[in-house]
Design an enzyme around this catalytic site. Structure first.
Site, mmCIF file in Angstrom:
data_model
loop_
_atom_site.group_PDB
_atom_site.id
_atom_site.type_symbol
_atom_site.label_atom_id
_atom_site.label_comp_id
_atom_site.label_asym_id
_atom_site.label_seq_id
_atom_site.Cartn_x
_atom_site.Cartn_y
_atom_site.Cartn_z
ATOM 1 N N GLY A 228 -1.664 -1.099 3.808
ATOM 2 C CA GLY A 228 -2.201 -0.487 4.663
ATOM 3 C C GLY A 228 -0.912 -0.287 5.228
ATOM 4 O O GLY A 228 0.151 0.707 4.422
ATOM 5 N N SER A 229 -0.140 -0.678 6.571
ATOM 6 C CA SER A 229 1.133 0.482 6.425
ATOM 7 C C SER A 229 2.145 -0.380 6.081
ATOM 8 O O SER A 229 2.451 -1.460 6.123
ATOM 9 C CB SER A 229 0.716 -0.038 8.321
ATOM 10 O OG SER A 229 0.701 -1.388 9.167
ATOM 11 N N GLY A 233 2.860 -4.257 5.962
ATOM 12 C CA GLY A 233 3.047 -4.229 4.507
ATOM 13 C C GLY A 233 4.812 -5.773 4.578
ATOM 14 O O GLY A 233 4.913 -6.105 3.707
ATOM 15 N N GLU A 250 0.815 -1.215 -0.991
ATOM 16 C CA GLU A 250 0.284 -0.016 -1.207
ATOM 17 C C GLU A 250 0.260 0.586 0.023
ATOM 18 O O GLU A 250 -0.407 0.413 0.733
ATOM 19 C CB GLU A 250 -0.719 0.605 -1.691
ATOM 20 C CG GLU A 250 -0.227 0.826 -3.522
ATOM 21 C CD GLU A 250 -0.023 1.457 -3.942
ATOM 22 O OE1 GLU A 250 0.492 2.419 -3.382
ATOM 23 O OE2 GLU A 250 0.229 1.165 -5.130
ATOM 24 N N CYS A 284 -3.121 8.001 3.302
ATOM 25 C CA CYS A 284 -1.728 8.329 2.942
ATOM 26 C C CYS A 284 -1.548 8.756 1.932
ATOM 27 O O CYS A 284 -0.204 9.043 2.158
ATOM 28 C CB CYS A 284 -1.403 6.807 1.735
ATOM 29 S SG CYS A 284 -2.579 6.712 0.919
#
Ligand code: NAD
Length: 496
Positions: A228-229, A233, A250, A284
């Site tokens: 995610g963002s 994170g 990630e 991403c």
């Protein structure tokens, strides 16, 4: 009437303890209600974790090749249901059918890779420094894995995490993004259809603040995998650090494509269109910067804008659509705010820059594919992840400068260079700070059997995919067997 969906906890489809639900609507047509999904809470998470703990004690004892057989069947079920799942995915998150079919295919590839891995999961046997003693290592499961995933690859990303977690013998509590709960539900259905013991997988729907946060904070979940963002994170990192949990992150990207003066421009043009506007820029790995050599700059921009203006927007279920809607209103507004920032910084808007209108698009979150030229390194549009269909073009004079500009951002996921110069391409592969470099291909296209992930603030050093991910979901244990019949003391009873 639209269906009301449930969580999967304790081996059964159950209503949330909160009694609350939310509506999931098609982002291309918000009159189309996909379904009502549970807005679960911490109590649901706690029930799921307790059930998974019980299942873990059984599943960890199933031989790894047998666990692999279950995953092979999962691959078969996904293959049989590929078209149905792809259509459901396009309906709930918008990207075009060719892409959602690819998303399911990635899950299929990951399942078959995992099946084979059940017969590897290598440890080591090495010589001991003492006589009549064996020394070896093997990989053992860890416990309950908390899996938290984003909206943009609703099948591929969960499978990258869940399949290796299961293959290694862990049980799973899965929280998909609240924007794609239907695809998450279909994945769990496929796992059950393939014969996974039911309590080994738990599905808890709901928001990040309530459900995701409860998973991360649960003391009996030692292992968290998150995509995610970078902002989210970072929060998870603080909690997991404090609680000594194993964490794979990630996160965001600001990927650049470099086009040199000796590049095949037609090839580069197809590449940048796919890299920048596929999945409506919500990847991403999206190409969000184009570093264009000054000698081809003006010509390539003319070719690019001509093609971008012709991209056909619409429902991803329509075979003629090239670019689908954005995921939701907040994503569209965030994109618009970055366009406004770029205009304020003096970047040169060449096309797009606003919401797409017209009767056909009026009930969806459609945004015009947007290109800004004259973007200076260091401008916000050049530095920050937009996660929308916006491309920032930077003029460069040399490969060395392009590599410097490429590297001068806080992210490092994917990267790309178009050139016919073999020396330059190897130098870029060596010097670009990123987890992935493509030569003569855009910044997209992970293959399931290769490690995937990024450097700097894109990740925290782990990789998904390929062989490396199996290290994350298992713990190394070392076993010594001394059959000498005497006390032998390592480092003390030496043979000199
Ligand atoms: P997001 O961070 O908003 O949400 C991701 C997941 O985290 C969702 O399931 C969400 O509910 C959950 N979540 C949110 N707050 C939480 C909290 N406090 N505790 C626990 N869980 C929480 O991201 P998104 O908008 O769904 O996805 C877009 C982002 O994901 C982009 O930044 C993109 O670059 C990144 N992404 C990265 C990769 C990669 O492999 N590097 C792949 C896809 C997407």
């Amino acid at each position: 009437m639209a269906k009301t969906f449930k969580n999967f906890i304790g081996g059964a489809w159950v209503a949330p303890t909160t009694g609350e639900y939310y509506e999931n609507r098609n982002p291309a047509d918000w009159n189309d209600l996909v379904g009502r999904f549970p807005r679960s809470g911490p109590k649901d998470v706690d029930r799921a974790v307790r059930s998974a703990l019980g299942a873990f004690e059984q599943w960890r004892r199933v031989p790894a090749p047998v666990r692999g057989d279950v995953l092979r069947h999962v691959g078969d079920v996904l293959t049989a249901r590929k078209e149905e799942i792809a259509r459901a995915m396009t309906r709930e998150m918008g990207k075009v059918l060719a892409e959602t079919r690819g998303d399911v295919q990635e899950g299929i590839d990951t399942a078959y890779y995992a099946a084979g891995e059940g017969r590897r999961l290598f440890g080591h046997t090495v010589p001991s420094e003492l006589r009549d003693k064996w020394a070896m290592s093997y990989r053992r499961p860890i416990g309950v894995a908390g899996i938290i995933t984003p909206f943009n690859f609703p099948m591929a990303i969960p499978t990258w995490k869940i399949f290796p977690a299961l293959l290694c013998g862990n049980a799973v509590v899965f929280k998909p993004s609240a924007d794609v709960p239907h695809t998450g539900t279909l994945l769990v259905e496929c796992l059950l259809e393939a014969g996974l013991p039911p309590e080994v997988i738990q599905l808890v729907h709901g928001g990040g603040g309530a459900v995701g946060n409860a998973i991360v904070n649960h003391p009996r979940v030692p292992l968290i995998s998150f995509t995610g963002s970078t902002e989210t994170g970072a929060k998870l990192g603080e909690t997991c650090g404090r609680m000594h949990k194993r964490l794979s992150l990630e996160m965001g990207g600001k990927n650049a494509m470099i086009v040199m003066d000796d590049a095949d421009l037609d090839l580069a043009l197809d590449g940048v269109l796919w890299g920048a506007f596929g999945t409506t820029g919500q990847r991403c790995t999206a190409t969000s910067r184009l570093l264009l050599h000054r000698k081809v700059h003006d010509r390539f921009l003319r070719m690019l804008v001509d093609r971008v203006e012709k991209l056909r927007l619409g429902s991803g279920l329509d075979a003629t659509t090239e670019v689908g809607p954005m995921i939701n209103q907040a994503a569209l507004e965030n994109t618009q705010s970055y366009v406004d920032v770029a205009l304020g910084e003096g970047d040169d808007l060449l096309c797009g820059g606003r919401r797409a209108g017209g009767a056909r698009l009026s009930k969806g979150w459609f945004y015009k594919p947007t290109v800004f030229a004259g973007v200076k390194p260091g401008n916000r549009l050049e530095q920050e992840e937009v996660f929308g269909p916006v491309l920032a073009v930077v003029r460069i004079n040399s490969l060395d400068q392009a590599i410097r500009v490429n590297n001068d951002v806080k992210y490092g996921l994917s990267s790309s260079l178009y050139t016919r110069d073999v020396n330059g391409s190897f130098r870029a592969a060596q010097d670009i700070d990123a987890g992935i470099t493509y030569i003569n291909a855009p910044t997209i296209g992970a293959e399931a059997h290769l490690p995937f992930g990024g450097v700097k603030e894109t990740g925290n050093g782990h990789r998904e995919g390929g062989w490396e991910v199996y290290e994350f979901y298992s713990e190394t244990k070392v076993v010594y067997v001394d059959y000498s019949g005497t006390l032998q003391r390592a480092q003390i009873d030496t043979y000199d």
